[in-house]
Design an enzyme around this catalytic site. Structure first.
Site, PDB file in Angstrom:
ATOM      1  N   HIS A 102      16.420  -7.850 -61.920  1.00  0.00           N
ATOM      2  CA  HIS A 102      17.470  -7.877 -62.939  1.00  0.00           C
ATOM      3  C   HIS A 102      18.759  -8.452 -62.356  1.00  0.00           C
ATOM      4  O   HIS A 102      19.347  -7.887 -61.438  1.00  0.00           O
ATOM      5  CB  HIS A 102      17.708  -6.449 -63.442  1.00  0.00           C
ATOM      6  CG  HIS A 102      18.705  -6.334 -64.536  1.00  0.00           C
ATOM      7  ND1 HIS A 102      19.876  -5.627 -64.410  1.00  0.00           N
ATOM      8  CD2 HIS A 102      18.710  -6.831 -65.801  1.00  0.00           C
ATOM      9  CE1 HIS A 102      20.547  -5.666 -65.538  1.00  0.00           C
ATOM     10  NE2 HIS A 102      19.872  -6.405 -66.403  1.00  0.00           N
TER      11      HIS A 102
ATOM     12  N   HIS B 131      27.069 -12.367 -66.750  1.00  0.00           N
ATOM     13  CA  HIS B 131      26.655 -11.422 -67.780  1.00  0.00           C
ATOM     14  C   HIS B 131      27.764 -11.128 -68.783  1.00  0.00           C
ATOM     15  O   HIS B 131      27.560 -11.202 -69.993  1.00  0.00           O
ATOM     16  CB  HIS B 131      26.181 -10.105 -67.163  1.00  0.00           C
ATOM     17  CG  HIS B 131      25.849  -9.065 -68.186  1.00  0.00           C
ATOM     18  ND1 HIS B 131      26.783  -8.145 -68.650  1.00  0.00           N
ATOM     19  CD2 HIS B 131      24.707  -8.819 -68.872  1.00  0.00           C
ATOM     20  CE1 HIS B 131      26.218  -7.378 -69.562  1.00  0.00           C
ATOM     21  NE2 HIS B 131      24.961  -7.757 -69.722  1.00  0.00           N
TER      22      HIS B 131
END
Length: 249
Positions: free
Chosen positions: A11, A53
């Site tokens: 991730h 992100h």
């Protein structure tokens, strides 16, 4: 579509060991044994695809404010590693092109998440991402999985490059999940671990979807999800989860 899902996806790279969504983090994920990584793509003020992100720069870089208001040249002046530790001072926000080049070098596969873009730029972002991937992704490798919470991004990706498999990202068990997934011909459902139950997993599998669960950092939880039928998990600690599953390096 040629989509062989892994049990473990790093991730944002290996975000417990290196600053997330940096080339350093992707290298660390590979060093821990991950063969897939997940990362997030946004659009700069000058229409370039870069990896980050958050909508803003504050949490993971030396910059401040909305990322989409900066050009790539301006983004490249920022330090994206100092906040994580001294060893990572000077790490940079990578472009999508730089990321694809490194994944090619390391022979890593990817889940590319198209972030929600501000000011109605969903279609612009998705179009730019797919054009870049079509141009740069090695023809000899299977296509990466394209995911998003935004249906407009997935619809645009489908229209621009239908040969790339799509993953529908959701939080919680939404009542319209099946209709939405079908509307973008999703190959996977990417669901959150907080709502991942054995029954929900069975329903997703019965509907014909690959199931990927985010973000699972406890190795025992990851093993349980795999037992319940998940095809794979996104984790900040790929090495630890791989070791629990008996697949460590």
């Amino acid at each position: 579509m040629d989509l062989k899902l892994p049990q473990v996806i790093g991730h944002r790279g290996a975000a417990l060991a290196a600053p997330e969504n940096t080339l350093e983090s992707f290298r660390e994920a590979a060093a821990q044994g991950a063969r897939w990584v997940e990362f997030d793509v946004g659009l700069s003020a000058d229409g370039q695809c870069f990896v980050l992100h958050d909508d803003t720069l504050d949490r993971t870089t030396s910059g401040k404010g909305p990322a989409h208001l900066k050009t790539v040249a301006e983004l490249k002046t920022l330090d994206a590693g100092f906040w994580f530790g001294k060893a990572f001072e000077g790490a940079k926000l990578p472009t999508l092109a730089e990321t694809v080049a490194l994944l090619t070098e390391l022979d890593l596969m990817a889940n590319v998440e198209i972030k929600g873009a501000p000011e109605g730029r969903h279609a612009e972002l998705a179009t730019a991402v797919m054009a870049e991937l079509r141009r740069l992704w090695p023809a000899s490798k299977p296509k990466p999985l394209i995911s998003s919470f935004e249906l407009e991004c997935l619809r645009t990706a489908q229209a621009a490059a239908p040969e790339f498999p799509r993953g529908y990202l959701i939080w919680g068990r939404q009542v319209d999940w099946l209709a939405n997934a079908r509307s973008v011909a999703a190959a996977t459902m990417n669901i959150d671990t907080d709502h991942a139950t054995q029954g929900w997993m069975a329903e997703l599998k019965q509907a014909g979807y690959g199931v990927l669960v985010y973000t699972v950092n406890a190795p025992e939880r990851a093993a349980r999800l795999i037992e319940w039928g998940a095809d794979g998990v996104f984790t900040d600690a790929p090495g630890a989860v791989l070791a629990r599953l008996g697949k460590g390096v």
